[in-house]
Design a protein around this motif. Structure first.
Motif, PDB file in Angstrom:
ATOM      1  N   LYS A  59       0.844  -1.097  -0.190  1.00  0.00           N
ATOM      2  CA  LYS A  59       0.013   0.051  -0.053  1.00  0.00           C
ATOM      3  C   LYS A  59       0.922   1.103   0.097  1.00  0.00           C
ATOM      4  O   LYS A  59       1.815   1.503   0.788  1.00  0.00           O
ATOM      5  CB  LYS A  59      -0.890   0.146   1.440  1.00  0.00           C
ATOM      6  N   ILE A  90      -9.933   6.874   1.937  1.00  0.00           N
ATOM      7  CA  ILE A  90      -9.751   6.159   0.590  1.00  0.00           C
ATOM      8  C   ILE A  90     -11.030   5.583   0.037  1.00  0.00           C
ATOM      9  O   ILE A  90     -11.349   4.611   0.601  1.00  0.00           O
ATOM     10  CB  ILE A  90      -8.787   5.120   0.533  1.00  0.00           C
ATOM     11  N   GLU A  93     -11.843   1.927  -0.908  1.00  0.00           N
ATOM     12  CA  GLU A  93     -11.439   0.767   0.056  1.00  0.00           C
ATOM     13  C   GLU A  93     -12.752   0.803   1.387  1.00  0.00           C
ATOM     14  O   GLU A  93     -12.683   0.223   2.051  1.00  0.00           O
ATOM     15  CB  GLU A  93     -10.341   0.984   0.820  1.00  0.00           C
ATOM     16  N   HIS A 128      -8.753   5.487  -5.506  1.00  0.00           N
ATOM     17  CA  HIS A 128      -7.838   5.088  -4.652  1.00  0.00           C
ATOM     18  C   HIS A 128      -6.846   6.012  -4.107  1.00  0.00           C
ATOM     19  O   HIS A 128      -6.102   5.686  -3.408  1.00  0.00           O
ATOM     20  CB  HIS A 128      -6.957   4.071  -5.657  1.00  0.00           C
TER      21      HIS A 128
END
Length: 614
Positions: A59, A90, A93, A128
């Motif tokens: 990440k 984010i 996510e 993202h």
């Protein structure tokens, strides 16, 4: 009949051998597609899919850059960086839409505050990319969110750089402030490489030199599992710090200017007439750069924008005011240039002046009696300049005003500078669609009427007087340019006459600027008391608000090194109100530079009021 049916079936489906061949062909065609696709994936796009696979376990989080420091001319730090905690989301996510509500509960703030941050950038950035939700978190807030991060895979807390500004909002308008960039900022190439949450200049020096101060972003890489939890930190690229910026201002002069202004609305500009270096620039009321650098409610921002005192306005470069009697310097220079003024010729001031049916009055009831140019300037006789203005006309006065740079931006390295207005016959016809009337000339001759200036314009004008017609370009970055002076195109002998008169405005006991006088530092200057029709602050709806107070001067007289311009809105008498502010700035300059300055005896000429002024 049965035979015909079998014949028809055979003709449609073919023989068993033909059908078998078709199946074999179909099998090989499908196998070929699979092989080709495998070749594309494993060979042609191997690097692409390898990077995608690595992203599933590594990440990467961008780290905002550090901005450079801002210092005064002596290296005293005015603006630097400090740490603060910020919460990021984010969007790609986030698994549960309720997560943002859980976060708001942990922080103790309305969820609408977080949603507003998400919506501002969420529609223009890929899912993202981390979006900053709120900065300046307390340790208690950080602790509560950290305890919930196990069920908030789309959120994380990061230490961010925070700009630290001087106490008491010192030099707020000059320094400006930073804020997170907006969707509109993303259209500028300067900001496209910066991660969300990066502070960018919004006003003042922070905006003007944003590219200079801005650093380079870093990158934090972490090994995470399938749930997004960190396994270990990988090697990271630290952010780069921007270049430091040294300003021309002296924080000691700046502090004195702001302290003397106090709570009054106004501005102070001090500059070096030899090179245009701005030594101080104060504007009150001010705002808090630290407050504006943080997220602010719409209600609070609206209150600042619509405040009657206009705290967001830099009055030194954006405030437009009638210059009042300080403009008599320009009228005098125009009279000398046009040979309409003899400095030694006597004039009688009876206290009134008539143009048609309009009667203009002097500020001194009963007038000043018999005088010459010297005492007319020293005691600021209005009738003398009404008469001179009518001899010259508006066009001649306007020409000399523009020679001194009035009505034009100075070009100072600050954003959103405004320029004043220098009216003449052509200007009025163009903008007001009306002719110039004779009764409009006397007010112009004493700095009233349509005429407006900024305090910075007046400081530059006085600098040109001090330097015998050489005019400098004001600037704030130390070492930005070599000394560059341009000539206003007026005879040097005329400057000597005016400068001697301005010296006695301060030095003579009856001069309007005598409150500015210092026995150890020879000052020359001019006061101004400019009548206004205003809706400013407490003067709103008053028929006759108090006049604006001006003082603009330079020193030492024989070797000018500093010009000070002071404007106080609705202050009243220029000498008594603006004068003491300028005096203390001059005093501090002397304290700082006394070892370099000529002795008071060498720089103080004898008073002239006992000579040709009588």
């Amino acid at each position: 009949m049965a035979l015909d049916s079998r014949s028809l079936k055979r003709s449609l489906l073919g023989t068993p051998r033909a059908r078998f061949r078709g199946l074999i062909l179909l099998f090989w065609a499908g196998l070929s597609v699979v092989v080709i696709r495998l070749y594309v994936v494993e060979v042609i796009k191997h690097k692409h899919y390898l990077a995608l696979a690595q992203e599933n376990i590594v990440k990467s989080t961008p780290i905002p850059p550090l901005r450079g420091e801002i210092t005064d001319r002596n290296g005293v730090v005015l603006v630097h960086n400090g740490p603060e905690f910020a919460l990021f989301e984010i969007p790609g996510e986030v698994r549960n839409p309720q997560e943002i509500r859980w976060v708001a509960t942990d922080l103790g703030i309305p969820v609408s505050h977080l949603l507003r941050s998400t919506r501002s950038l969420g529609f223009v950035l890929p899912s993202h990319v981390p979006i900053p939700l709120v900065a300046g978190l307390s340790m208690a807030q950080v602790g509560r969110v950290n305890m919930d991060l196990y069920r908030l895979p789309g959120f994380f807390i990061q230490i961010m750089p925070k700009r630290i500004y001087p106490d008491n909002n010192l030099a707020a308008h000059l320094l400006g402030y930073v804020g997170s960039f907006t969707p509109g900022d993303l259209k500028r190439s300067l900001y496209r490489h910066l991660p969300p949450g990066t502070g960018v200049g919004k006003s003042g020096i922070e905006k003007e030199y944003d590219g200079w101060l801005q650093g380079t972003p870093g990158l934090r890489r972490q090994l995470v599992n399938s749930h997004g939890s960190m396994i270990k930190s990988l090697r990271e690229k630290p952010p780069g710090e921007g270049r430091s910026l040294r300003l021309t201002i002296d924080v000691r002069l700046q502090s004195v200017a702001e302290r003397m202004l106090g709570d009054r609305r106004g501005a102070v500009v001090a500059l070096d007439p030899r090179n245009g270096e701005v030594l101080a620039m104060a504007s009150h009321p001010a705002y808090s750069p630290g407050e504006l650098s943080q997220a602010m409610s719409t209600l609070r921002w609206s209150a600042l924008v619509h405040a009657q005192d206009h705290p967001l306005t830099n009055r030194a470069t954006q405030g437009l005011y009638p210059p009042g009697s300080v403009f008599k310097i320009v009228t005098t220079m125009s009279g000398l240039q046009e040979d309409k003024l003899d400095p030694d010729k006597t004039f009688h001031c009876g206290g009134t002046f008539r143009v048609g049916s309009v009667i203009f009055h002097d500020w001194k009831k009963g007038g000043h009696g018999t005088l010459r140019l010297h005492r007319a300037i020293e005691q600021s006789c209005d009738i003398f300049f009404y008469t001179l203005g009518m001899k010259l006309g508006p066009d001649a006065i306007a020409r000399v005003a523009r020679d001194f740079g009035l009505g034009q931006k100075t070009g100072i390295d600050l954003p959103a500078e405004l320029s004043g207005v220098v009216p003449d016959r052509a200007w009025k016809k163009k903008y007001l669609h009306a002719p110039w009337y004779p009764g409009e000339t006397p007010p112009m001759a004493i700095g009233q009427g349509y005429l407006t200036v900024t305090p910075l314009e007046m400081a530059r004008l006085m600098g040109a007087i001090a330097m015998n017609g050489q005019i400098s370009s004001p600037h704030l970055r130390l070492g930005k340019q070599k000394t560059s002076l341009s000539w206003v195109g007026l005879p040097v002998k005329d400057f000597a006459i005016v400068k001697a008169d301005l010296r006695d405005v301060v030095a003579a006991p009856h001069g309007t600027g005598h409150p500015v006088n210092l026995p150890f530092f020879a000052i020359a200057g001019k006061t101004g008391t400019a009548q206004v029709v205003s809706n400013r602050g407490p003067n709103k709806d008053k028929k006759r608000p108090r006049a604006d107070s001006w003082f603009v001067g330079f020193g030492p007289f024989d070797s000018p090194r500093i010009v000070v311009a002071v404007l106080i809105e609705n202050g009243g008498d220029g000498g008594d109100v603006a004068g003491p502010v300028a005096r203390e700035v001059f005093r501090m300059y002397y304290v700082i530079h006394s070892a370099e300055l000529p002795s008071p005896a060498a720089s103080s000429p004898p008073l002239l009021s006992g000579g040709r002024a009588l």
